[in-house]
Design a protein around this motif. Sequence first.
Motif, PDB file in Angstrom:
ATOM      1  N   VAL A 169       0.852  -1.185   0.000  1.00 57.75           N
ATOM      2  CA  VAL A 169       0.000   0.000   0.000  1.00 57.75           C
ATOM      3  C   VAL A 169       0.890   1.237   0.000  1.00 57.75           C
ATOM      4  O   VAL A 169       1.847   1.331   0.771  1.00 57.75           O
ATOM      5  CB  VAL A 169      -0.936   0.014   1.224  1.00 57.75           C
ATOM      6  CG1 VAL A 169      -1.829   1.254   1.206  1.00 57.75           C
ATOM      7  CG2 VAL A 169      -1.786  -1.249   1.255  1.00 57.75           C
ATOM      8  N   GLY A 170       0.556   2.179  -0.850  1.00 57.40           N
ATOM      9  CA  GLY A 170       1.285   3.436  -0.890  1.00 57.40           C
ATOM     10  C   GLY A 170       2.492   3.388  -1.810  1.00 57.40           C
ATOM     11  O   GLY A 170       2.766   2.393  -2.495  1.00 57.40           O
ATOM     12  N   ALA A 171       3.240   4.476  -1.800  1.00 57.48           N
ATOM     13  CA  ALA A 171       4.427   4.592  -2.656  1.00 57.48           C
ATOM     14  C   ALA A 171       5.604   3.872  -2.021  1.00 57.48           C
ATOM     15  O   ALA A 171       5.711   3.754  -0.794  1.00 57.48           O
ATOM     16  CB  ALA A 171       4.762   6.060  -2.896  1.00 57.48           C
ATOM     17  N   SER A 172       6.471   3.363  -2.891  1.00 61.80           N
ATOM     18  CA  SER A 172       7.654   2.648  -2.410  1.00 61.80           C
ATOM     19  C   SER A 172       8.787   3.630  -2.107  1.00 61.80           C
ATOM     20  O   SER A 172       8.825   4.750  -2.626  1.00 61.80           O
ATOM     21  CB  SER A 172       8.103   1.623  -3.446  1.00 61.80           C
ATOM     22  OG  SER A 172       8.447   2.285  -4.654  1.00 61.80           O
TER      23      SER A 172
ATOM     24  N   ALA B  68      16.818  -2.199  -2.624  1.00 65.29           N
ATOM     25  CA  ALA B  68      15.533  -2.825  -2.301  1.00 65.29           C
ATOM     26  C   ALA B  68      14.467  -1.744  -2.168  1.00 65.29           C
ATOM     27  O   ALA B  68      14.775  -0.549  -2.075  1.00 65.29           O
ATOM     28  CB  ALA B  68      15.634  -3.647  -1.017  1.00 65.29           C
ATOM     29  N   LYS B  69      13.194  -2.165  -2.179  1.00 63.32           N
ATOM     30  CA  LYS B  69      12.054  -1.263  -2.000  1.00 63.32           C
ATOM     31  C   LYS B  69      11.426  -1.504  -0.645  1.00 63.32           C
ATOM     32  O   LYS B  69      11.310  -2.631  -0.179  1.00 63.32           O
ATOM     33  CB  LYS B  69      11.017  -1.472  -3.105  1.00 63.32           C
ATOM     34  CG  LYS B  69      11.490  -1.063  -4.490  1.00 63.32           C
ATOM     35  CD  LYS B  69      10.374  -1.262  -5.513  1.00 63.32           C
ATOM     36  CE  LYS B  69      10.830  -0.829  -6.893  1.00 63.32           C
ATOM     37  NZ  LYS B  69       9.761  -1.004  -7.922  1.00 63.32           N
ATOM     38  N   ARG B  70      10.987  -0.404  -0.051  1.00 64.92           N
ATOM     39  CA  ARG B  70      10.367  -0.490   1.268  1.00 64.92           C
ATOM     40  C   ARG B  70       9.036   0.258   1.237  1.00 64.92           C
ATOM     41  O   ARG B  70       8.914   1.337   0.661  1.00 64.92           O
ATOM     42  CB  ARG B  70      11.296   0.112   2.315  1.00 64.92           C
ATOM     43  CG  ARG B  70      10.739   0.125   3.721  1.00 64.92           C
ATOM     44  CD  ARG B  70      11.831   0.443   4.720  1.00 64.92           C
ATOM     45  NE  ARG B  70      12.463   1.712   4.400  1.00 64.92           N
ATOM     46  CZ  ARG B  70      13.555   2.187   5.014  1.00 64.92           C
ATOM     47  NH1 ARG B  70      14.133   1.468   5.971  1.00 64.92           N
ATOM     48  NH2 ARG B  70      14.072   3.347   4.673  1.00 64.92           N
TER      49      ARG B  70
END
Length: 661
Positions: free
Chosen positions: A532-535, A623-625
Amino acid sequence: MNIIKVDIDKSWISKPRGSVEYKAGLNKFLDFAFANASSDGMIHCPCPLCGFRLFQNREDAYDHLLLKPFPAKYTFWLHHGERRVGDSSTETQEVDPGSVYRDPLRDMVREAFNFPGSVVDEDDSGNKDVEGDAEELPYLYSEPSQAARHFDELLEDGEQELYPGCAKFSKLAFLVRLYHIKCMCGVSDKAFGMILELLCESFEHAKIPASLHDAKRIIRKLGIAYKKIDACPNDCMLYHGSDQELSRCKICGTSRWKQKSRRNSVVRINVVVKKNEKPQAAKVLRYFPLVPRLQRMFMSSKTSVDMLWHKKGPNSDGFLRHPRDGEAWKAFDRRYTHFSGDPRSVRLALASDGFNPFGNLSSRYSIWPVILIPYNLPPWSCMRPSSFLLSMIIPGPKMPGNDIDVYLQPLIDELKQLWGGVDTYDASEKKTFKLHAALLWTISDFPGLGNLSGWNTYGGRACPTCNLDAESKRLTFSQKWCFMGHRRFLNQSHRFRQDRVTINRPLRVDDRPSEDATNNATSMFPLIGKAVGASESLNLSPTERLQAHRHVLVNCAGVENFLEDFRASRKRQLRSIGKRNEAYIDRVVHREFAEWFKNEIPLGSTMHPRELQWLACGPNIQAKRFKAYNVNGFKFRTLSREDGMRTQNSGVCVTSDTRRT
């Protein structure tokens, strides 16, 4: 009696249907038939398929008689305008085909009053004699003298020319046509009366009623009038039968009459409203008797045959096209054999709903018509508006609600009478029989179902099918009822029937994976949940990369075989030094398996899938969070995201065999 000779050669009937003579003769026949016996541009089709019972236009009749043979014995065109006329001489007289005119309104009057006349037996498709056309029919009225008087007056009006020399309209035909326009276009009584006055002044020689009252007096003799029944303004009772002489409601005590306050009085005094020295009722029910209308359907030669369609109509494929094909109809016939034994017994449906007759959306006035539908008719005619039977008009200004049963009392009394049987004349068989009728269905919306049947449609047991088996739940905030447990309506072998968790658990959040999140590794790692939301991008440290690599390898189903081989090999190596406990072996696996797996499956190997090669290399540095994630119907957020929020849902439990180094 002499035959009207028509200058048409009928030898074409025996010719081949594709020949020029047959087509030319067929066109002459259609010209004669539509000139002398057409009704609304249609005639009785003589083809074997229609059998003189169905009406067709010229194009359809022409096609039917080209595809099917013309009846060979039908050389005297009785159904299409050719008539026998009385004459003292023995010679035949030649008459212009266009001069033979048959007024269909006269046949309607004769059939409506069940009097002898020139009603043609439509079942006769051959060249039969017409000596029995004036056969005496039984009288079904309690006052035959009054019926005979009305019949004579209507026949007199039907035979009078509208004006000298008018051959198209009689006095009765013109009045019925004009009154039909008034009803269809919503012309007011005042405007219609003014139109009649104008027509009388403009056409002095025409036989036109001078006022609306005179016009209604003539039309009323056709027997299509209605009854006015006074009702309590509060829908408590009808002033009907033994209560007809009451002036006040015996339940609430409200006056029967319309009242108004007297002006210029110190004390408010209500006085009864009168018209022509007669008190005006506060509420009036318009009721249309059912028995004479059903009798008319069998006393008319055009509808008596159609009323038997449900018994004689074919149904070879077994599809449900008519209520007679349903189980309710068949179960009713099996239970009441005395009713179903006669195919002329009428099955009815009742429909009702409210509407605003004034067309003003801001008005709260609601009027409720009650309509009966005879299901004996074929499906292409039973749902036509012309086949509907208007039973009553319940006045407003408010809907009757559960008190609608008060207004249905006259209809129920007639249905009880029809269940016992009413003497009726059948024009198709030319004999009297006992007419029976029953109400099988009601047609309404769901709130109307509660009004007509008395069923409570507002609680947790609102469904009339499920009743006590309904799984209902009252919503706390919206104060509405919702119904669960729909899995029981699935087949026994359906995969969702035993799924108690997924089906009945409400979906709080959308945790379906995004379509753009699929990649080549989805076969090894199925997508669960949705971010959910932007990364937010970040670089992993060497320790974070190692921890992530270990966690993925230990919890991946595709690596289980390699993990078991590595654990077994380490057990054999540690046997010599005496360290074979599970805790020590787990630490060794946790510390060495990632490097061993990388050497076991090198990048570029042709013996292992590309997914395993990528998995052995470890994660990328970048990486993406995300700050929130939806999974299993719940939304989880990070601690920083929940800062300042009232709801806290950041605790995530992960089951893993990995241990910290």
